[in-house]
Scaffold this motif. Structure first.
Motif, short mmCIF file in Angstrom:
data_model
loop_
_atom_site.label_atom_id
_atom_site.label_comp_id
_atom_site.label_asym_id
_atom_site.label_seq_id
_atom_site.Cartn_x
_atom_site.Cartn_y
_atom_site.Cartn_z
N CYS A 43 1.02 -1.20 -0.04
CA CYS A 43 0.01 -0.01 0.02
C CYS A 43 0.87 1.18 -0.08
N CYS A 46 -0.11 3.45 3.75
CA CYS A 46 0.07 2.77 4.97
C CYS A 46 1.45 1.98 5.01
N CYS A 57 -5.80 -1.48 -0.89
CA CYS A 57 -5.42 -1.67 0.40
C CYS A 57 -6.90 -1.79 1.27
N CYS A 60 -6.82 1.61 3.58
CA CYS A 60 -6.65 3.08 3.08
C CYS A 60 -7.29 3.10 1.80
#
Ligand SMILES: [Zn+2]
Lengths: 154, 384
Positions: A43, A46, A57, A60
């Protein structure tokens, strides 16, 4: 009044299913099958690296990118299975483990092999053993199991 | 009710007969991302989630846990609901209840289905009573076919009348970039399509679709702050009758009549044809587009064909029905009822683009499922 009879029906639900793996999972599985390579996704927000891969993700929602991982890692936790069920892989002893590949932030659930259960401990260094190329069919069990690995060059 | 509630966001996938490029979790996530973008929210602003689909359709029983990577429900309250065809409207009504209770302020609900992953009829069969119903009235079609048969006989309705309903929805579906079927058809084409179970033909009935929908409900203060024009939930109503196909009066649609009556009385609607501005009707086959709008009180029993042939329910007519193309064009079953709610919300918000009905004040969304069960949600431009 005759004796009452309890009528019992027997049924069997047999349903055919297909499950689309999706483009992301398909790349992961065909790389496993054709090249014995394990890929994760990372990701950009993050920075978590996930195996098996996720297209976006889960935390996120950002689009992830591919990252090739070495086929080795360490043992997080495990269990030695003593009972037998027909869905179990035919393996003796049967050991399920959670393996964290180097560079990954998630564990991968798989089997452990070529190891005495008494030698298992969290943090044990492991490497993937792949099936022979002609036996691989684009399945997570194209990895036969993970086994302890020798640490060299230290 | 602790607080008023509005819809502030809606997202859906581009619906297709099969989506092999994504798995179920990824399909769900497409709709979630679209709804969050639509409402300009991030995941951490969502207090709770509700998800639903049809039992046995994808062979995943704990859909709530399995789909967390798609819903983004990690470390949030999450609930699964499934009520058959009405799943999507149940989801919407439950989302409304969550927020109206005052216990949650922002709730995201997701409905989805990957019909391509199983035998739809085989999966639906498992809803019928195994002892007395399953051998005969199995799957979606037979119950609807006998309903149409009884209705035609009672009121002298023709197959052409029903075909006109399909013609309307397929024409409307061409305006909806998300619809699964986007090509118009003619009455002749409907009449010449293969007979499935008399009098229902292939083009009378909905397709099997892969797709997902997500709707975001918010409490009054948040809705006013976050959305330029929220779609306010005015009222909801639900009616269930029997689970058995042998104990239903097929000449009338009692559950729609009951649900509509409750809704109209609550709001003070006396002439729904004049007072409603648009309807997204859960209409799984063409004959429902006649009989069920009579149950909604748009005209006396048996007189709906006139409304259809006169274009009253077409875009530009007095009361357009299914501007999205409806279920006849798109049927990802667990999402289908939620699509009705989401599309009705877009109409109220004035953001339905090429399928927008002008000046929508009141939009009605309905759900259908089980053995002729009915759900309703009335949305409006102003809070009730
Ligand atoms: Zn992330």
């Amino acid at each position: 009044m005759p004796e009452e009879e309890a009528v019992i029906y027997r049924g069997r639900i047999r349903m055919p299913y297909t499950w689309a793996v999706g483009e992301t999972g398909s790349f992961f599985l065909t790389q496993l099958r054709d090249h014995a390579r394990i890929w994760g996704t990372r990701c950009p927000q993050c920075r978590r690296t996930m195996v098996p891969p996720r297209r976006n993700c889960p935390r996120c929602l950002a689009k992830t990118h591919w990252l090739q991982l070495e086929p080795r890692g360490s043992l997080v936790t495990y269990t030695v299975v003593h009972y037998r069920h027909r869905i179990h892989p035919p393996q003796e002893p049967l050991i399920y483990g959670v393996i964290k590949l180097e560079g990954a932030d998630t564990g991968l659930t798989h089997l452990l092999g070529e190891v005495d259960p008494a030698d298992l401990r969290p943090g044990l260094l492991l490497e993937a053993v792949f099936k022979e190329p002609e036996q691989r069919r684009g399945h997570i069990l194209d990895i036969l199991y993970f086994r302890p690995r020798e640490v060299t060059g230290s | 009710m602790a607080q008023r509630v509005a819809i502030i966001g809606f997202g859906q996938t581009r619906h297709r007969s099969r989506r092999d490029d994504v798995n179920g979790v990824e399909l769900i996530q497409e709709a979630v991302r679209a709804a969050l973008e639509d409402a300009d929210l991030t995941l951490d602003q969502i207090d709770a989630m509700i998800i639903g689909n049809m039992d046995h359709f994808e062979g995943v029983n704990y859909v709530d846990t399995w789909s967390v990577d798609g819903t983004g429900a990690y470390m949030k309250p999450l609930l699964k609901l499934t009520t058959g065809g009405t799943t999507g409207t149940t989801l919407g009504i439950a989302g409304y209840h969550f927020v109206a209770s005052g216990l949650f302020d922002t709730v995201l609900v997701v409905g989805w289905e990957k019909n391509s992953e199983s035998d739809t009829t085989g999966a639906i069969i498992t809803c019928s009573d195994p002892i007395f119903d399953r051998f005969s009235f199995s799957g979606a079609l037979p119950g609807l076919a006998v309903e149409a048969s009884a209705y035609m006989k009672a009121y002298g309705i023709t197959q052409e009348d029903a075909a006109r309903v399909t013609v309307r929805d397929r024409r409307h579906g061409a305006n909806n970039p998300y619809a699964h079927l986007r090509t118009p058809v003619t009455v002749e084409e409907v009449m010449n399509s293969p007979m499935l179970s008399w009098p229902v033909k292939l083009l009378d009935i909905c397709p099997r679709t892969d797709g997902a929908a997500a709707v975001i409900f918010a409490g009054e203060r948040k809705a006013r702050r976050l959305a330029p024009q929220p779609a306010w939930v005015i009222a909801t109503s639900v009616r269930h009758d029997y689970a058995y196909f042998h104990d239903i009066d097929y000449t009338r649609m009692h559950t729609i009549e009951g649900a509509a009556k409750e809704l109209y009385q609550y709001v003070g609607i006396k002439e729904p044809l004049k007072e409603l501005d648009v309807i997204e009707l859960y209409q799984p086959y063409s004959f429902a587009g006649l009989k069920w709008i009579e149950a909604l009180g748009l005209c006396p029993p048996g007189e709906s064909p006139r409304l259809l042939w006169d274009g009253v329910t077409d875009m530009g007519g007095e009361l357009p029905i299914n501007p999205s193309g409806g279920v006849i064009c798109t049927n990802c079953i667990g999402a289908t009822g939620l699509l009705r709610i989401g599309e009705a919300a877009l109409q109220v918000m004035g953001r339905a683009e090429g399928r927008q009905v002008p000046n929508v004040n009141l939009a009605l969304a309905t759900g259908f499922g089980g053995a002729f069960w009915s759900d309703m949600m009335l949305l409006g431009r102003r809070p009730w």
